[in-house]
Design a protein around this motif. Structure first.
Motif, mmCIF file in Angstrom:
data_model
loop_
_atom_site.group_PDB
_atom_site.id
_atom_site.type_symbol
_atom_site.label_atom_id
_atom_site.label_comp_id
_atom_site.label_asym_id
_atom_site.label_seq_id
_atom_site.Cartn_x
_atom_site.Cartn_y
_atom_site.Cartn_z
ATOM 1 N N MET A 102 0.825 -1.207 0.000
ATOM 2 C CA MET A 102 0.000 0.000 0.000
ATOM 3 C C MET A 102 0.860 1.258 0.000
ATOM 4 S SD MET A 102 -3.194 -0.657 -0.234
ATOM 5 C CE MET A 102 -3.934 0.883 0.309
ATOM 6 N N GLY A 103 2.072 1.159 0.556
ATOM 7 C CA GLY A 103 2.956 2.313 0.554
ATOM 8 C C GLY A 103 3.468 2.675 -0.823
ATOM 9 N N ALA A 104 3.394 1.740 -1.751
ATOM 10 C CA ALA A 104 3.902 1.961 -3.111
ATOM 11 C C ALA A 104 2.774 2.244 -4.099
ATOM 12 C CB ALA A 104 4.707 0.736 -3.561
ATOM 13 N N PHE A 105 1.622 2.717 -3.602
ATOM 14 C CA PHE A 105 0.448 2.825 -4.480
ATOM 15 C C PHE A 105 0.634 3.845 -5.594
ATOM 16 C CE2 PHE A 105 -1.755 6.820 -3.395
ATOM 17 C CZ PHE A 105 -1.044 7.196 -2.273
ATOM 18 N N LEU A 106 1.555 4.802 -5.442
ATOM 19 C CA LEU A 106 1.794 5.778 -6.504
ATOM 20 C C LEU A 106 2.888 5.340 -7.470
ATOM 21 C CD1 LEU A 106 1.648 9.197 -4.588
ATOM 22 C CD2 LEU A 106 -0.093 8.201 -6.076
ATOM 23 N N ARG A 107 3.553 4.235 -7.177
ATOM 24 C CA ARG A 107 4.672 3.790 -8.002
ATOM 25 C C ARG A 107 4.209 2.830 -9.103
ATOM 26 N NH1 ARG A 107 9.289 1.762 -3.957
ATOM 27 N NH2 ARG A 107 10.210 1.210 -5.979
ATOM 28 N N ARG A 108 4.957 2.792 -10.192
ATOM 29 C CA ARG A 108 4.633 1.893 -11.306
ATOM 30 C C ARG A 108 5.818 1.005 -11.687
ATOM 31 N NH1 ARG A 108 0.689 3.381 -9.595
ATOM 32 N NH2 ARG A 108 -1.050 4.501 -10.552
ATOM 33 N N ASP A 109 6.914 1.114 -10.952
ATOM 34 C CA ASP A 109 8.122 0.346 -11.263
ATOM 35 C C ASP A 109 8.101 -0.991 -10.527
ATOM 36 O OD1 ASP A 109 8.300 1.954 -8.915
ATOM 37 O OD2 ASP A 109 10.459 1.567 -8.826
ATOM 38 N N LYS A 110 7.552 -2.014 -11.155
ATOM 39 C CA LYS A 110 7.331 -3.291 -10.483
ATOM 40 C C LYS A 110 8.627 -3.920 -9.979
ATOM 41 C CE LYS A 110 3.042 -4.475 -12.894
ATOM 42 N NZ LYS A 110 2.328 -5.472 -13.749
ATOM 43 N N ILE A 148 6.440 1.719 9.408
ATOM 44 C CA ILE A 148 7.643 2.366 8.885
ATOM 45 C C ILE A 148 7.981 1.812 7.507
ATOM 46 C CG2 ILE A 148 10.131 2.640 9.221
ATOM 47 C CD1 ILE A 148 9.582 2.698 12.244
ATOM 48 N N GLY A 149 7.898 0.481 7.372
ATOM 49 C CA GLY A 149 8.177 -0.136 6.078
ATOM 50 C C GLY A 149 7.222 0.339 4.998
ATOM 51 N N ARG A 150 5.951 0.478 5.352
ATOM 52 C CA ARG A 150 4.949 0.962 4.385
ATOM 53 C C ARG A 150 5.309 2.356 3.891
ATOM 54 N NH1 ARG A 150 -0.637 1.180 7.125
ATOM 55 N NH2 ARG A 150 0.355 2.957 8.135
ATOM 56 N N ALA A 151 5.724 3.236 4.808
ATOM 57 C CA ALA A 151 6.110 4.593 4.412
ATOM 58 C C ALA A 151 7.356 4.580 3.533
ATOM 59 C CB ALA A 151 6.342 5.449 5.655
ATOM 60 N N LEU A 152 8.306 3.698 3.839
ATOM 61 C CA LEU A 152 9.538 3.632 3.052
ATOM 62 C C LEU A 152 9.291 3.093 1.646
ATOM 63 C CD1 LEU A 152 12.085 2.338 5.706
ATOM 64 C CD2 LEU A 152 11.894 4.651 4.765
ATOM 65 N N MET A 153 8.218 2.326 1.457
ATOM 66 C CA MET A 153 7.916 1.792 0.130
ATOM 67 C C MET A 153 7.571 2.887 -0.875
ATOM 68 S SD MET A 153 8.475 -1.407 -0.169
ATOM 69 C CE MET A 153 7.589 -1.716 -1.712
ATOM 70 N N ALA A 154 7.291 4.090 -0.378
ATOM 71 C CA ALA A 154 7.045 5.222 -1.279
ATOM 72 C C ALA A 154 8.347 5.854 -1.751
ATOM 73 C CB ALA A 154 6.183 6.273 -0.584
ATOM 74 N N ARG A 155 9.476 5.336 -1.285
ATOM 75 C CA ARG A 155 10.804 5.905 -1.576
ATOM 76 C C ARG A 155 10.855 7.398 -1.257
ATOM 77 N NH1 ARG A 155 13.488 3.298 -7.056
ATOM 78 N NH2 ARG A 155 13.848 1.215 -6.227
#
Length: 239
Positions: A102-110, A148-155
């Protein structure tokens, strides 16, 4: 040096109650900056103003040289700011794996997302052991690792942490402090840390601001503030 994040004269209100009064703080790239203070001092409201969850009544917020106080929360996340909210707020019926995604919901780089997941599991091996487990069944410390991990997934370039030690055992607090320093040093992520645990916050941060009733009461290098008599009496429990 131009600040990465700068709040200038921020006022914020909930209805007619003023929560922040002319608050000005800044954070340079690569820093850990702490906001300390008692309940109701305005610490969490400061983070909510930065992330667009509270619209300032007055003042400006600059991120990397551009004003952001009128942007939506998703637009602010897209610019590189992620927050771990107070109380963690994991999705209790979703797995650890899905919470992190869920933290990477704005990302498209699989490929990048997959690589970042593996790096998180190296940092938090307990999460890898039970990544299919529902997040709501985890301990408080494990849920904080998920948050914390979820937030970091947004880079993010800037990580906002709202009371990460709240309700945790001393041993877990020490682990969270280690993670904060690791994220800053190894991942090159700047951090704005809100904490009532002032001793921990001052030990892991480079600089700090002490808030009192919505105003900046004191500021300075964290090492100096640890020895400041007012800080010791008001926030560190030293008579």
């Amino acid at each position: 040096m131009k600040a990465l994040l700068a709040l200038e004269g921020i006022d914020a209100r909930y209805d007619k109650v003023r929560a922040l009064n002319d608050v000005s703080i800044h954070l340079n790239e690569g820093e850990i900056v702490a906001l300390i203070g008692a309940n109701g001092a305005g610490k969490s409201t400061t983070l909510r103003a930065i992330t667009g969850l509270v619209r300032p009544h007055a003042g400006q917020i600059h991120w990397d040289g551009q004003r952001i106080e009128m942007l939506r929360p998703d637009q602010i996340v897209a610019r590189g700011i992620s927050m771990v909210p107070e109380g963690r707020h994991v999705y209790p019926f979703m797995s650890i794996h899905d919470n992190l995604l869920m933290g990477a919901f704005l990302r498209r780089d699989k490929v990048g997302i997959a690589n970042d997941l593996e790096r998180l599991f190296v940092r938090f091996p307990r999460l890898k052991e039970r990544y299919r487990q529902q997040a709501g069944t985890l301990s408080g410390g494990e849920q904080q690792m998920v948050a914390i991990g979820r937030a970091l997934m947004a880079r993010p370039r800037l990580l906002l942490l709202d009371e990460p030690s709240l309700g945790l055992a001393p041993q877990v607090i020490r682990e969270i402090a280690r993670v904060i320093k690791s994220v800053n040093q190894d991942d090159k992520v700047s951090i704005l840390l809100v904490e009532q645990n002032s001793r921990m916050a001052l030990k892991v941060s480079h600089r700090a601001y002490a808030l009192a009733t919505g105003r900046v009461a004191l500021q300075g290098n964290s090492e100096d503030l640890l020895g400041n008599e007012d800080i010791r009496k008001l926030y560190l429990g030293v008579a």
